[in-house]
Design a protein around this motif. Structure first.
Motif, PDB file in Angstrom:
ATOM      1  N   LEU A  70     -71.443   6.586 -89.692  1.00  0.00           N
ATOM      2  CA  LEU A  70     -72.321   6.976 -88.593  1.00  0.00           C
ATOM      3  C   LEU A  70     -73.080   8.248 -88.945  1.00  0.00           C
ATOM      4  O   LEU A  70     -72.588   9.078 -89.719  1.00  0.00           O
ATOM      5  N   PRO A  71     -74.268   8.433 -88.367  1.00  0.00           N
ATOM      6  CA  PRO A  71     -74.886   9.757 -88.478  1.00  0.00           C
ATOM      7  C   PRO A  71     -74.003  10.770 -87.754  1.00  0.00           C
ATOM      8  O   PRO A  71     -73.457  10.459 -86.682  1.00  0.00           O
ATOM      9  N   ARG A  72     -73.824  11.922 -88.338  1.00  0.00           N
ATOM     10  CA  ARG A  72     -72.937  12.917 -87.727  1.00  0.00           C
ATOM     11  C   ARG A  72     -73.722  13.716 -86.688  1.00  0.00           C
ATOM     12  O   ARG A  72     -74.067  14.886 -86.876  1.00  0.00           O
ATOM     13  N   THR A  73     -74.006  13.030 -85.582  1.00  0.00           N
ATOM     14  CA  THR A  73     -74.773  13.614 -84.491  1.00  0.00           C
ATOM     15  C   THR A  73     -73.946  13.599 -83.215  1.00  0.00           C
ATOM     16  O   THR A  73     -72.970  12.842 -83.092  1.00  0.00           O
ATOM     17  N   ARG A  74     -74.362  14.394 -82.251  1.00  0.00           N
ATOM     18  CA  ARG A  74     -73.654  14.405 -80.976  1.00  0.00           C
ATOM     19  C   ARG A  74     -73.838  13.100 -80.215  1.00  0.00           C
ATOM     20  O   ARG A  74     -72.947  12.666 -79.480  1.00  0.00           O
ATOM     21  N   ALA A  75     -74.969  12.462 -80.418  1.00  0.00           N
ATOM     22  CA  ALA A  75     -75.178  11.154 -79.785  1.00  0.00           C
ATOM     23  C   ALA A  75     -74.186  10.128 -80.336  1.00  0.00           C
ATOM     24  O   ALA A  75     -73.633   9.318 -79.586  1.00  0.00           O
ATOM     25  N   ALA A  76     -73.939  10.163 -81.647  1.00  0.00           N
ATOM     26  CA  ALA A  76     -72.968   9.243 -82.251  1.00  0.00           C
ATOM     27  C   ALA A  76     -71.552   9.571 -81.784  1.00  0.00           C
ATOM     28  O   ALA A  76     -70.739   8.665 -81.597  1.00  0.00           O
ATOM     29  N   VAL A  77     -71.250  10.855 -81.602  1.00  0.00           N
ATOM     30  CA  VAL A  77     -69.942  11.245 -81.057  1.00  0.00           C
ATOM     31  C   VAL A  77     -69.763  10.634 -79.675  1.00  0.00           C
ATOM     32  O   VAL A  77     -68.701  10.081 -79.350  1.00  0.00           O
ATOM     33  N   ASP A  78     -70.806  10.712 -78.840  1.00  0.00           N
ATOM     34  CA  ASP A  78     -70.720  10.168 -77.485  1.00  0.00           C
ATOM     35  C   ASP A  78     -70.428   8.663 -77.512  1.00  0.00           C
ATOM     36  O   ASP A  78     -69.641   8.155 -76.705  1.00  0.00           O
ATOM     37  N   VAL A  79     -71.076   7.937 -78.438  1.00  0.00           N
ATOM     38  CA  VAL A  79     -70.837   6.495 -78.568  1.00  0.00           C
ATOM     39  C   VAL A  79     -69.393   6.232 -78.959  1.00  0.00           C
ATOM     40  O   VAL A  79     -68.709   5.385 -78.362  1.00  0.00           O
ATOM     41  N   MET A  80     -68.913   6.950 -79.976  1.00  0.00           N
ATOM     42  CA  MET A  80     -67.530   6.777 -80.421  1.00  0.00           C
ATOM     43  C   MET A  80     -66.556   7.062 -79.287  1.00  0.00           C
ATOM     44  O   MET A  80     -65.610   6.293 -79.052  1.00  0.00           O
ATOM     45  N   VAL A  81     -66.762   8.145 -78.590  1.00  0.00           N
ATOM     46  CA  VAL A  81     -65.847   8.542 -77.516  1.00  0.00           C
ATOM     47  C   VAL A  81     -65.808   7.475 -76.440  1.00  0.00           C
ATOM     48  O   VAL A  81     -64.723   7.094 -75.956  1.00  0.00           O
ATOM     49  N   ARG A  82     -66.971   6.964 -76.051  1.00  0.00           N
ATOM     50  CA  ARG A  82     -67.016   5.921 -75.017  1.00  0.00           C
ATOM     51  C   ARG A  82     -66.255   4.669 -75.458  1.00  0.00           C
ATOM     52  O   ARG A  82     -65.445   4.118 -74.693  1.00  0.00           O
ATOM     53  N   ASN A  83     -66.498   4.240 -76.685  1.00  0.00           N
ATOM     54  CA  ASN A  83     -65.847   3.018 -77.169  1.00  0.00           C
ATOM     55  C   ASN A  83     -64.349   3.202 -77.397  1.00  0.00           C
ATOM     56  O   ASN A  83     -63.548   2.308 -77.098  1.00  0.00           O
ATOM     57  N   VAL A  84     -63.971   4.346 -77.937  1.00  0.00           N
ATOM     58  CA  VAL A  84     -62.552   4.614 -78.172  1.00  0.00           C
ATOM     59  C   VAL A  84     -61.788   4.646 -76.853  1.00  0.00           C
ATOM     60  O   VAL A  84     -60.704   4.042 -76.724  1.00  0.00           O
ATOM     61  N   ARG A  85     -62.337   5.315 -75.868  1.00  0.00           N
ATOM     62  CA  ARG A  85     -61.660   5.378 -74.566  1.00  0.00           C
ATOM     63  C   ARG A  85     -61.508   3.992 -73.956  1.00  0.00           C
ATOM     64  O   ARG A  85     -60.501   3.688 -73.315  1.00  0.00           O
ATOM     65  N   SER A  86     -62.499   3.135 -74.174  1.00  0.00           N
ATOM     66  CA  SER A  86     -62.431   1.774 -73.666  1.00  0.00           C
ATOM     67  C   SER A  86     -61.272   1.011 -74.289  1.00  0.00           C
ATOM     68  O   SER A  86     -60.532   0.299 -73.587  1.00  0.00           O
ATOM     69  N   VAL A  87     -61.080   1.173 -75.592  1.00  0.00           N
ATOM     70  CA  VAL A  87     -59.972   0.512 -76.282  1.00  0.00           C
ATOM     71  C   VAL A  87     -58.641   1.124 -75.866  1.00  0.00           C
ATOM     72  O   VAL A  87     -57.659   0.409 -75.618  1.00  0.00           O
ATOM     73  N   GLN A  88     -58.589   2.447 -75.797  1.00  0.00           N
ATOM     74  CA  GLN A  88     -57.349   3.118 -75.415  1.00  0.00           C
ATOM     75  C   GLN A  88     -56.861   2.668 -74.038  1.00  0.00           C
ATOM     76  O   GLN A  88     -55.649   2.592 -73.800  1.00  0.00           O
ATOM     77  N   ALA A  89     -57.806   2.363 -73.150  1.00  0.00           N
ATOM     78  CA  ALA A  89     -57.428   1.936 -71.797  1.00  0.00           C
ATOM     79  C   ALA A  89     -56.692   0.602 -71.807  1.00  0.00           C
ATOM     80  O   ALA A  89     -55.951   0.291 -70.868  1.00  0.00           O
ATOM     81  N   GLU A  90     -56.857  -0.173 -72.874  1.00  0.00           N
ATOM     82  CA  GLU A  90     -56.205  -1.472 -72.988  1.00  0.00           C
ATOM     83  C   GLU A  90     -54.910  -1.411 -73.801  1.00  0.00           C
ATOM     84  O   GLU A  90     -54.117  -2.355 -73.784  1.00  0.00           O
ATOM     85  N   LEU A  91     -54.700  -0.321 -74.527  1.00  0.00           N
ATOM     86  CA  LEU A  91     -53.557  -0.204 -75.431  1.00  0.00           C
ATOM     87  C   LEU A  91     -52.339   0.407 -74.750  1.00  0.00           C
ATOM     88  O   LEU A  91     -52.472   1.269 -73.883  1.00  0.00           O
ATOM     89  N   ASP A  92     -51.151  -0.019 -75.194  1.00  0.00           N
ATOM     90  CA  ASP A  92     -49.905   0.591 -74.744  1.00  0.00           C
ATOM     91  C   ASP A  92     -49.325   1.531 -75.801  1.00  0.00           C
ATOM     92  O   ASP A  92     -48.255   2.105 -75.590  1.00  0.00           O
ATOM     93  N   VAL A  93     -50.026   1.654 -76.936  1.00  0.00           N
ATOM     94  CA  VAL A  93     -49.580   2.530 -78.028  1.00  0.00           C
ATOM     95  C   VAL A  93     -50.751   3.418 -78.437  1.00  0.00           C
ATOM     96  O   VAL A  93     -51.911   3.121 -78.119  1.00  0.00           O
ATOM     97  N   PRO A  94     -50.487   4.507 -79.148  1.00  0.00           N
ATOM     98  CA  PRO A  94     -51.574   5.391 -79.572  1.00  0.00           C
ATOM     99  C   PRO A  94     -52.523   4.716 -80.567  1.00  0.00           C
ATOM    100  O   PRO A  94     -52.155   3.786 -81.284  1.00  0.00           O
ATOM    101  N   LEU A  95     -53.745   5.220 -80.599  1.00  0.00           N
ATOM    102  CA  LEU A  95     -54.769   4.767 -81.535  1.00  0.00           C
ATOM    103  C   LEU A  95     -55.074   5.903 -82.508  1.00  0.00           C
ATOM    104  O   LEU A  95     -55.321   7.037 -82.090  1.00  0.00           O
ATOM    105  N   ALA A  96     -55.043   5.605 -83.807  1.00  0.00           N
ATOM    106  CA  ALA A  96     -55.415   6.578 -84.838  1.00  0.00           C
ATOM    107  C   ALA A  96     -56.775   6.202 -85.401  1.00  0.00           C
ATOM    108  O   ALA A  96     -57.080   5.021 -85.586  1.00  0.00           O
ATOM    109  N   LEU A  97     -57.599   7.201 -85.691  1.00  0.00           N
ATOM    110  CA  LEU A  97     -58.951   6.992 -86.183  1.00  0.00           C
ATOM    111  C   LEU A  97     -59.085   7.508 -87.608  1.00  0.00           C
ATOM    112  O   LEU A  97     -58.642   8.615 -87.923  1.00  0.00           O
ATOM    113  N   GLU A  98     -59.732   6.695 -88.459  1.00  0.00           N
ATOM    114  CA  GLU A  98     -59.854   7.008 -89.884  1.00  0.00           C
ATOM    115  C   GLU A  98     -61.259   7.489 -90.249  1.00  0.00           C
ATOM    116  O   GLU A  98     -62.253   6.866 -89.877  1.00  0.00           O
TER     117      GLU A  98
END
Length: 287
Positions: free
Chosen positions: A122-150
């Motif tokens: 991804l481009p290392r921009t704040r807009a890309a951070v916002d996209v990642m955060v939105r999508n990660v939170r969406s997945v985390q809401a469905e998970l019963d275990v922690p999510l690690a990001l690489e």
């Protein structure tokens, strides 16, 4: 910047992830891994177990080896949002494997309805951070275990980058409260291709959130270092791990191999080399 042992980080958050050295489970090396009584955990490509574990992997799990699903096709950085079926399947792999956590990449894999076919940085921009955060939170809401990001290897950078690699990763981790999967081979590859000090970059990552570490081999071709997962681990990467281990504690580390599989003896030698560099017990010590 001068780095000393005073730069040590806090211990990683406690999980039920076993400590020590693991390896990426692949059918091609299943027999080798089954013969290692000292192996306590493996990582498996999540998409390969969405409908159940292969018998050889299930047998490892039944004898107490932890299995961690590692996704490659969610596209957490996709600006157009996530595919709900892929999210459901990814979430299901945690239940299928009984995993203590799951992991995915800070990258995108599709745009405009087109599959890129690669983990694209991804481009290392704040807009890309916002996209990642939105999508990660969406997945985390469905998970019963922690999510690690690489953090991923990048053969190119974007002119619009607004922050360093470590700053980009840190902001995403902090805003999502995700764990960190530190791919030290990717950090090395990025520093080698784009300049910078890989040890400084690694130490600037949010190591207090470290879940585990990836280690892999690569090759240089026409002046570009490629993280291939199909070659022996570079001695410079092992040295980097050793230097980093003097400054922080690794909960766990693992070898990735995705092609040109070495004979069993060479593969186990690589596992021992990673263990020695990271200050961990050897997998082969129990034999």
């Amino acid at each position: 910047m001068s780095i000393t042992t005073s730069d040590a980080t806090r211990p990683a958050p406690a999980t039920s992830m076993p400590a020590g050295v693991g390896i990426g489970w692949r059918p091609e090396i299943a027999d080798v891994l089954a013969a290692q009584p000292g192996l306590t955990w493996v990582e498996v490509v999540a998409e390969s177990v969405m409908h159940g574990m292969p018998p050889a992997l299930r047998q490892l799990r039944e004898r107490g080896v932890t299995v961690v699903p590692h996704g490659v096709k969610l596209g957490l950085g996709d600006a157009e949002g996530l595919d709900v079926d892929r999210v459901a399947h990814f979430v299901g792999t945690a239940a299928i494997t009984g995993a203590p956590l799951v992991s995915e990449h800070i990258s995108f894999v599709r745009a405009g309805g087109v599959e890129v076919g690669h983990l694209t940085p991804l481009p290392r921009t704040r807009a890309a951070v916002d996209v990642m955060v939105r999508n990660v939170r969406s997945v985390q809401a469905e998970l019963d275990v922690p999510l690690a990001l690489e953090c991923v290897a990048a053969l190119f950078t974007y002119p619009e980058d607004e922050m360093s690699e470590a700053q980009f990763v840190t902001e995403i981790i902090e805003r999502t409260d995700a764990l960190l999967l530190l791919d030290i081979a990717n950090v090395y590859a990025n520093a080698r291709n784009h300049g910078g000090n890989p040890l400084e970059t690694a130490l600037a990552m949010p190591l207090e959130r470290l879940a585990y570490m990836h280690v892999a081999g690569g090759v240089e071709n026409d002046g570009i270092y490629h993280d291939t997962h199909a070659a022996a681990v570079n001695p410079e990467v092992l040295h980097l791990i050793s230097e980093l281990s003097r400054r922080t504690t690794f909960p766990a580390a693992m070898l990735e191999r995705d092609g040109d599989y070495s004979p069993a003896e060479e593969l186990l030698t690589e596992l021992d080399a990673i263990a020695d560099a990271a200050g961990m017990p050897r997998v082969t010590a129990a034999q």
